[in-house]
Design an enzyme around this catalytic site. Structure first.
Site, mmCIF file in Angstrom:
data_model
loop_
_atom_site.group_PDB
_atom_site.id
_atom_site.type_symbol
_atom_site.label_atom_id
_atom_site.label_comp_id
_atom_site.label_asym_id
_atom_site.label_seq_id
_atom_site.Cartn_x
_atom_site.Cartn_y
_atom_site.Cartn_z
ATOM 1 C CD GLU A 134 1.711 -5.693 5.730
ATOM 2 O OE1 GLU A 134 2.485 -6.623 6.050
ATOM 3 O OE2 GLU A 134 0.972 -5.742 4.731
ATOM 4 C CB ALA A 164 -0.884 -0.015 1.236
ATOM 5 N N GLY A 193 0.654 -5.097 0.740
ATOM 6 C CA GLY A 193 -0.535 -5.142 -0.114
ATOM 7 C C GLY A 193 -0.281 -5.815 -1.459
ATOM 8 C CD GLU A 205 -2.423 -7.567 2.700
ATOM 9 O OE1 GLU A 205 -2.056 -6.426 2.381
ATOM 10 O OE2 GLU A 205 -3.031 -7.820 3.746
HETATM 11 N N1 CO8 Z 1 4.564 3.113 -0.687
HETATM 12 C C1 CO8 Z 1 4.958 4.304 -1.193
HETATM 13 N N2 CO8 Z 1 6.119 4.461 -1.874
HETATM 14 C C2 CO8 Z 1 6.903 3.370 -2.049
HETATM 15 C C3 CO8 Z 1 6.532 2.100 -1.549
HETATM 16 C C4 CO8 Z 1 5.299 2.000 -0.850
HETATM 17 N N3 CO8 Z 1 4.826 0.827 -0.363
HETATM 18 N N4 CO8 Z 1 7.503 1.214 -1.854
HETATM 19 C C5 CO8 Z 1 8.446 1.907 -2.549
HETATM 20 N N5 CO8 Z 1 8.086 3.203 -2.660
HETATM 21 C C6 CO8 Z 1 8.824 4.295 -3.315
HETATM 22 C C7 CO8 Z 1 10.010 4.746 -2.483
HETATM 23 O O1 CO8 Z 1 9.613 5.614 -1.452
HETATM 24 C C8 CO8 Z 1 10.893 5.391 -3.549
HETATM 25 O O2 CO8 Z 1 10.380 6.668 -3.808
HETATM 26 P P1 CO8 Z 1 11.435 7.912 -4.088
HETATM 27 O O3 CO8 Z 1 12.168 7.480 -5.326
HETATM 28 O O4 CO8 Z 1 10.515 9.053 -4.309
HETATM 29 O O5 CO8 Z 1 12.276 7.981 -2.885
HETATM 30 C C9 CO8 Z 1 10.608 4.525 -4.796
HETATM 31 O O6 CO8 Z 1 9.377 3.831 -4.528
HETATM 32 C C10 CO8 Z 1 11.684 3.496 -5.041
HETATM 33 O O7 CO8 Z 1 11.832 2.729 -3.858
HETATM 34 P P2 CO8 Z 1 13.266 2.448 -3.202
HETATM 35 O O8 CO8 Z 1 14.201 3.572 -3.477
HETATM 36 O O9 CO8 Z 1 13.033 2.077 -1.781
HETATM 37 O O10 CO8 Z 1 13.722 1.179 -4.072
HETATM 38 P P3 CO8 Z 1 14.669 -0.026 -3.631
HETATM 39 O O11 CO8 Z 1 14.928 -0.798 -4.864
HETATM 40 O O12 CO8 Z 1 15.828 0.461 -2.830
HETATM 41 O O13 CO8 Z 1 13.762 -0.906 -2.630
HETATM 42 C C11 CO8 Z 1 11.748 -2.004 -1.892
HETATM 43 C C12 CO8 Z 1 12.594 -1.544 -3.093
HETATM 44 C C13 CO8 Z 1 12.475 -3.123 -1.130
HETATM 45 C C14 CO8 Z 1 10.451 -2.551 -2.469
HETATM 46 C C15 CO8 Z 1 11.494 -0.822 -0.938
HETATM 47 O O14 CO8 Z 1 10.986 0.271 -1.699
HETATM 48 C C16 CO8 Z 1 10.520 -1.076 0.155
HETATM 49 O O15 CO8 Z 1 10.868 -1.711 1.151
HETATM 50 N N6 CO8 Z 1 9.256 -0.629 0.011
HETATM 51 C C17 CO8 Z 1 8.238 -0.685 1.040
HETATM 52 C C18 CO8 Z 1 7.742 -2.073 1.232
HETATM 53 C C19 CO8 Z 1 6.691 -2.103 2.306
HETATM 54 O O16 CO8 Z 1 6.928 -1.800 3.460
HETATM 55 N N7 CO8 Z 1 5.471 -2.526 1.924
HETATM 56 C C20 CO8 Z 1 4.368 -2.622 2.827
HETATM 57 C C21 CO8 Z 1 3.585 -1.388 2.853
HETATM 58 S S1 CO8 Z 1 2.287 -1.451 4.075
HETATM 59 C C22 CO8 Z 1 1.075 -2.336 3.335
HETATM 60 O O17 CO8 Z 1 1.189 -2.771 2.235
HETATM 61 C C23 CO8 Z 1 -0.148 -2.532 4.153
HETATM 62 C C24 CO8 Z 1 -1.302 -3.077 3.337
HETATM 63 C C25 CO8 Z 1 -2.586 -2.923 4.062
HETATM 64 C C26 CO8 Z 1 -3.002 -1.491 4.124
HETATM 65 C C27 CO8 Z 1 -4.271 -1.351 4.846
HETATM 66 C C28 CO8 Z 1 -4.824 0.046 4.762
HETATM 67 C C29 CO8 Z 1 -4.777 0.828 6.008
#
Ligand code: CO8
Length: 256
Positions: A133, A65, A110, A113
């Site tokens: 999460e 998400a 997500g 999911e």
């Molecule tokens: N949300 C928003 N932006 C994101 C997300 C995300 N989930 N994942 C990556 N991005 C963005 C980064 O912020 C970055 O943006 P910018 O270039 O502007 O800084 C861009 O994408 C590229 O990401 P990275 O530089 O981090 O790229 P890497 O190759 O170094 O890493 C990863 C890739 C491993 C995927 C890393 O981006 C990461 O760990 N992402 C987050 C993963 C995460 O925590 N996912 C879970 C999110 S919570 C969730 O899904 C809950 C679902 C239920 C919600 C219920 C509603 C309330």
């Protein structure tokens, strides 16, 4: 509706929808859910479509998400965002079409999911799966607490959610989270083979089988078997079923 995040194409009865926000790792925001909801309405009304494939653009399938959207939420907004996502993912699960997730890269939070709401998951060797999460002080909100244990067993679900560990495609295969792992360049070819295989079967029987299997998972055995009998018998009223049996006896391919 004008689509900004979803790109789609249909050819030979197979629809491919691509989540396309590569600069944000295809993170799921509110617009995504509105678009997917609308897309499902459209695709379910097209009788020529037999199978739906969901994939992601770039190096992520979907990295979760949208954290940038969630950071501003309070309790009511968090509840609304979770409910909206759950409703759309339930629609994917209950879609009469078989749905295949072609997991090309990160399937986190997500994203994992979303993949679990699909009927099948084929993964590139580069894919990574996880429910991270906990790292954000959250729990999953699009039903991973329920689907992950049903797909992989209680121990694996507790392990993945409580540790927030990310696992490889091969480990996802080992725990039953995915059905197949391929070389990255062969992913779509393998997914298309599966899609064509299923699209070659009678679409009404495919939809009924999916419905009975999925509904049966939430029922007591006797009740689910009764549902099977009832749906099995209804198929005898369809021309496609007569055609399938006649074709066998006449030693030819059925014309659905
Ligand atoms: N949300 C928003 N932006 C994101 C997300 C995300 N989930 N994942 C990556 N991005 C963005 C980064 O912020 C970055 O943006 P910018 O270039 O502007 O800084 C861009 O994408 C590229 O990401 P990275 O530089 O981090 O790229 P890497 O190759 O170094 O890493 C990863 C890739 C491993 C995927 C890393 O981006 C990461 O760990 N992402 C987050 C993963 C995460 O925590 N996912 C879970 C999110 S919570 C969730 O899904 C809950 C679902 C239920 C919600 C219920 C509603 C309330």
């Amino acid at each position: 509706m004008e689509y900004r995040i979803l790109k789609s194409e249909v050819s030979d009865g197979i629809a491919i929808v691509t989540v396309s926000r590569p600069a944000a790792m295809n993170a799921l925001n509110s617009d995504f859910f509105d678009e997917m909801d609308n897309f499902l309405d459209e695709i379910e009304s097209k009788t020529e479509v037999k199978v739906l494939i969901i994939t992601g653009e770039g190096k992520a399938f979907v990295a979760g998400a949208d954290i940038a959207e969630m950071v501003h939420m309070g309790i009511p907004e968090g509840f609304a965002f979770s409910s909206k996502g759950q409703r759309v993912f339930d629609r994917i699960e209950q879609c009469p079409l078989p749905v295949i997730a072609a997991v090309n890269g990160y399937a986190l939070g997500g994203g994992c999911e979303l993949a679990m709401a699909c009927d099948f998951r084929f993964a590139s060797k580069l894919a990574k799966f996880g429910q991270p999460e906990m790292n954000l002080g959250l729990i999953p909100g699009y039903a991973a607490t329920q689907r992950l244990s049903r797909l992989t067993g209680l121990g694996n679900a507790l392990y993945l959610i409580l540790t927030a560990d990310t696992i490889s495609a091969d480990d996802a295969l080992r725990i039953g989270l995915v059905q197949k792992v391929t070389e990255p360049e062969l992913l779509m070819e393998e997914v298309m083979k599966l899609a064509r295989r299923i699209a070659g079967n009678g679409s009404q029987a495919v939809a009924v089988a999916k419905k009975v299997i999925r509904r049966g998972m939430t029922m007591e055995f006797g009740e689910a078997s009764a549902l099977e009998s009832s749906e099995f018998s209804k198929l005898f009223g369809l021309p496609a079923t007569k055609e399938g049996m006649k074709a066998f006896l006449e030693k030819r391919k059925p014309e659905w």
